[in-house]
Design a protein around this motif. Structure first.
Motif, PDB file in Angstrom:
ATOM      1  N   THR A  50      10.680  50.847  41.155  1.00 17.00           N
ATOM      2  CA  THR A  50      10.021  50.725  39.861  1.00 17.00           C
ATOM      3  C   THR A  50       9.518  52.089  39.409  1.00 17.00           C
ATOM      4  OG1 THR A  50       9.345  48.444  40.293  1.00 17.00           O
ATOM      5  CG2 THR A  50       8.141  49.633  38.580  1.00 17.00           C
ATOM      6  N   THR A 109       7.205  50.187  32.370  1.00 10.64           N
ATOM      7  CA  THR A 109       7.816  50.185  33.695  1.00 10.64           C
ATOM      8  C   THR A 109       9.295  49.831  33.585  1.00 10.64           C
ATOM      9  OG1 THR A 109       7.269  47.850  34.082  1.00 10.64           O
ATOM     10  CG2 THR A 109       5.675  49.499  34.841  1.00 10.64           C
ATOM     11  N   ALA A 160      14.037  47.127  45.412  1.00  8.35           N
ATOM     12  CA  ALA A 160      14.028  47.633  44.042  1.00  8.35           C
ATOM     13  C   ALA A 160      13.197  48.907  43.990  1.00  8.35           C
ATOM     14  CB  ALA A 160      13.462  46.593  43.069  1.00  8.35           C
ATOM     15  N   GLN A 167      12.113  48.551  36.405  1.00  3.73           N
ATOM     16  CA  GLN A 167      12.458  48.221  37.785  1.00  3.73           C
ATOM     17  C   GLN A 167      13.983  48.260  37.914  1.00  3.73           C
ATOM     18  OE1 GLN A 167      12.493  44.148  39.778  1.00  3.73           O
ATOM     19  NE2 GLN A 167      10.480  44.923  40.375  1.00  3.73           N
ATOM     20  N   GLU A 198       9.777  48.688  45.952  1.00  3.97           N
ATOM     21  CA  GLU A 198       9.463  47.261  46.115  1.00  3.97           C
ATOM     22  C   GLU A 198      10.088  46.795  47.432  1.00  3.97           C
ATOM     23  OE1 GLU A 198       7.458  46.175  43.936  1.00  3.97           O
ATOM     24  OE2 GLU A 198       7.754  47.558  42.274  1.00  3.97           O
TER      25      GLU A 198
END
Length: 199
Positions: free
Chosen positions: A73, A80, A71, A82, A61
């Motif tokens: 993920t 998911t 981040a 993250q 991310e």
């Protein structure tokens, strides 16, 4: 006003310390500090190391304005997770105050938020108003305090509403290694992440 930290930013007043929030077996079952991690293949992302596994997709991310990675993920079996690692004082936990900040922010955005006791300790369970199809979207937010860091996880997909799937997502979270490094960092600063490189 009396200074409550030493030169390294460590609290001086023991009564003001916030207890660390972590399962008793954290140092064995994770999430692990790099000093605790066994020698095995990992995907090296700077501040995090991820265990590769069949069928798992990984997405970085990126903050649009700064282009920095904020981040990681992991997508696996319809869920998911993250991941975000944050710097923390050596002797104090930050998951408790961060949890309260997150709850306030989510409620301001119109989310319904409850605090619950999860597999790793206190967690937030929220229903967001802005799902991709306009329907409310469920998420779980978990956190664990480690040595000089806190790892935060945002769980979505099936694991947000199904306890069996949540346990699998938490296993992904716990297999993560946090690489805090020795450099001074203010508490709650994001530990730098980078694109994958071989270990």
């Amino acid at each position: 006003m009396t200074d409550t930290t030493d030169a390294q930013g460590e609290p001086l007043d023991d009564e003001a310390l916030v207890d660390k929030s972590a399962p008793e077996d954290r140092a064995q079952a994770g999430p692990l500090d790099e000093s605790e991690a066994p020698v095995r293949p990992y995907v090296d992302l700077g501040g995090l190391r991820i265990v590769p596994r069949p069928g798992m997709q990984m997405r970085l991310e990126v903050e649009e304005r700064t282009k920095r990675i904020v981040a990681v993920t992991l997508e696996h079996e319809g869920s998911t997770v993250q991941l975000q690692p944050f710097a923390a004082p050596r002797s104090e936990g930050i998951w408790a105050p961060v949890r309260q900040v997150l709850r306030t922010q989510l409620e301001r955005q119109g989310a319904t938020v409850d605090e619950a006791e999860g597999l790793l300790g206190p967690e937030l369970r929220a229903r967001l108003q802005s799902g991709p199809d306009g329907a409310p979207r469920a998420v779980r937010i978990i956190g664990v305090d480690g040595p000089r860091w806190m790892l935060q996880g945002l769980i979505g997909g099936q694991a947000a509403v199904d306890d069996e799937q949540a346990a699998r997502a938490i296993e992904l979270f716990r297999s993560t290694v946090v690489c805090r490094g020795a450099q001074p960092m203010p508490p709650r600063d994001l530990i730098p992440l980078s694109a994958p490189k071989p270990v």
